[in-house]
Design a protein around this motif. Structure first.
Motif, short mmCIF file in Angstrom:
data_model
loop_
_atom_site.label_atom_id
_atom_site.label_comp_id
_atom_site.label_asym_id
_atom_site.label_seq_id
_atom_site.Cartn_x
_atom_site.Cartn_y
_atom_site.Cartn_z
N THR A 144 37.66 40.62 30.22
CA THR A 144 37.86 39.43 31.05
C THR A 144 37.33 38.19 30.35
O THR A 144 37.96 37.12 30.38
CB THR A 144 37.16 39.61 32.41
OG1 THR A 144 37.73 40.74 33.08
CG2 THR A 144 37.33 38.37 33.28
N VAL B 115 42.45 43.30 34.05
CA VAL B 115 41.88 42.12 33.41
C VAL B 115 42.46 40.84 34.01
O VAL B 115 41.72 39.90 34.35
CB VAL B 115 42.12 42.16 31.89
CG1 VAL B 115 41.53 40.91 31.22
CG2 VAL B 115 41.52 43.43 31.29
N GLN C 259 41.19 40.06 37.52
CA GLN C 259 39.84 39.49 37.51
C GLN C 259 39.84 38.07 36.95
O GLN C 259 39.23 37.16 37.53
CB GLN C 259 38.92 40.36 36.67
CG GLN C 259 37.46 39.91 36.63
CD GLN C 259 36.72 40.18 37.92
OE1 GLN C 259 36.93 41.19 38.57
NE2 GLN C 259 35.86 39.26 38.33
N ALA C 260 40.54 37.85 35.83
CA ALA C 260 40.50 36.55 35.15
C ALA C 260 41.44 35.53 35.78
O ALA C 260 41.33 34.33 35.51
CB ALA C 260 40.85 36.73 33.67
#
Length: 262
Positions: free
Chosen positions: A78, A103, A106-107
Motif C-alpha cells: 500500500t 492493495v 486500501q490505497a
C-alpha cells in the motif's frame, strides 16, 4: 424538370447523411490526457504484468505508472502504491490485479483516486484478510503447488503457473512468468484492510471466466457486492496478458466515465 430537381435534392441529402455518418465514425477517440492510471500487480508477479496493456492506454493519452510491489505485506504494498499516487498530477484511475485488489482497496481512499478497476482480483471489505475471505472454501488445486522458503515467502511451481495461473498463454511465456515471479510473503494472507475505498469510489471489475486461481463465480459475486461495472473475459487469471485490449478498454471506460465526467 421538377422531378429531376427533386431527385437531385434527395440524392444530395442521402450523400450528406452518409458523409456525416462516416465523419462521426472517423472522429478520433476521446483524448484522456491529464488523467493518470496507476497499475498494481498481484502476488507471484511484478510490474511487467501490464506491459501489453500500457501501450493501449498511452495511445489514448493516459499517463501510466506500474507499481513495483515488494509483496512483503499489505502495508508495504500500500505504501508503494500511495507513493505512486502521490507523484501524479491530476485524477487517478487505480487498477489492481489479484492480490492487488487488496492493495487498491486500501490505497484507493486517496482524494486523487477517482475510480477503481479490479482485474481478476480479490475485493475485501474493511476488516477482512485473504484468509477471512477464503475460510470455509475448499482449497484450490494450486495451493498444493506453493513453495515456501526459509523467510516465509511463497512461490508457485512452474507446473502451477503453466496449468493454473496462465494456462491460456503459450507454454514458453508461462515458463518465463514462473521464472520471474515475485515471491509473496505468507503473512500477507492474514493482513487486514482497514478501509475499503470501493464504498465511496466508482468501480469496474474484469471477471476472468477461465480463472483457476480465483473462482470466476466468486469474482462475479464480489463485483456484484460492490456495485461494479462488470466485464467478462474468456481468460485465465492473467487477463491483462492474454486479453490486453479487453482490460485496457475497461480501464479506459473508468477513465472516461469515472474521472472525466466528475
Amino acid at each position: 424538370m421538377y422531378l429531376l430537381l427533386k431527385r437531385y435534392l434527395t440524392s444530395a441529402l442521402l450523400l450528406g447523411s452518409v458523409f456525416a455518418l462516416h465523419a462521426a465514425h472517423a472522429a478520433p477517440p476521446q483524448d484522456l490526457k491529464g488523467t493518470n492510471v496507476v497499475l498494481v500487480h498481484g502476488a507471484f508477479a511484478d510490474g511487467s504484468s501490464w506491459d501489453r496493456v500500457i501501450p493501449l492506454l498511452e495511445a489514448r493519452g493516459l499517463h501510466v505508472v506500474s507499481v513495483q510491489n515488494p509483496l512483503s505485506s499489505l502495508a508495504d504494498d500500500t505504501a508503494a502504491t500511495r507513493r505512486a499516487i502521490e507523484q501524479q498530477t491530476g485524477p487517478v484511475v487505480l487498477v489492481g490485479h489479484s492480490w492487488g485488489g487488496f492493495v487498491i482497496t486500501q490505497a484507493g481512499d486517496d482524494d486523487k483516486v477517482k475510480a477503481l478497476v479490479y482485474v481478476a482480483a480479490l475485493v475485501p471489505d474493511s476488516g477482512a484478510s485473504v484468509n477471512d475471505m477464503m475460510k470455509n472454501q475448499p482449497a484450490p488445486v494450486w495451493a498444493g503447488e506453493l513453495r515456501k522458503d526459509s523467510a516465509n515467502f511463497l512461490t508457485l511451481s512452474t507446473n502451477a503457473v503453466i496449468n493454473d495461473f496462465a494456462q491460456d498463454l503459450p507454454t514458453a511465456q508461462a515458463r518465463v512468468l514462473a521464472t520471474t515471479q515475485g515471491p509473496w510473503f505468507a503473512g500477507c494472507l492474514d493482513d487486514k484492510v482497514s478501509i475499503a475505498a470501493w464504498h465511496t469510489k466508482p468501480s469496474w471489475f474484469v471477471v476472468a471466466d477461465q480463472d483457476r486461481m480465483i473462482d470466476p463465480r466468486a469474482e462475479e459475486a464480489m463485483a456484484r457486492e460492490i456495485g461494479a461495472t462488470t466485464i467478462h473475459v474468456d481468460s485465465s487469471h492473467v487477463a491483462m496478458l492474454s486479453h490486453p485490449k479487453a482490460v485496457a478498454d475497461a480501464i479506459i471506460a473508468a477513465a472516461s466515465k469515472g474521472v472525466v465526467t466528475k
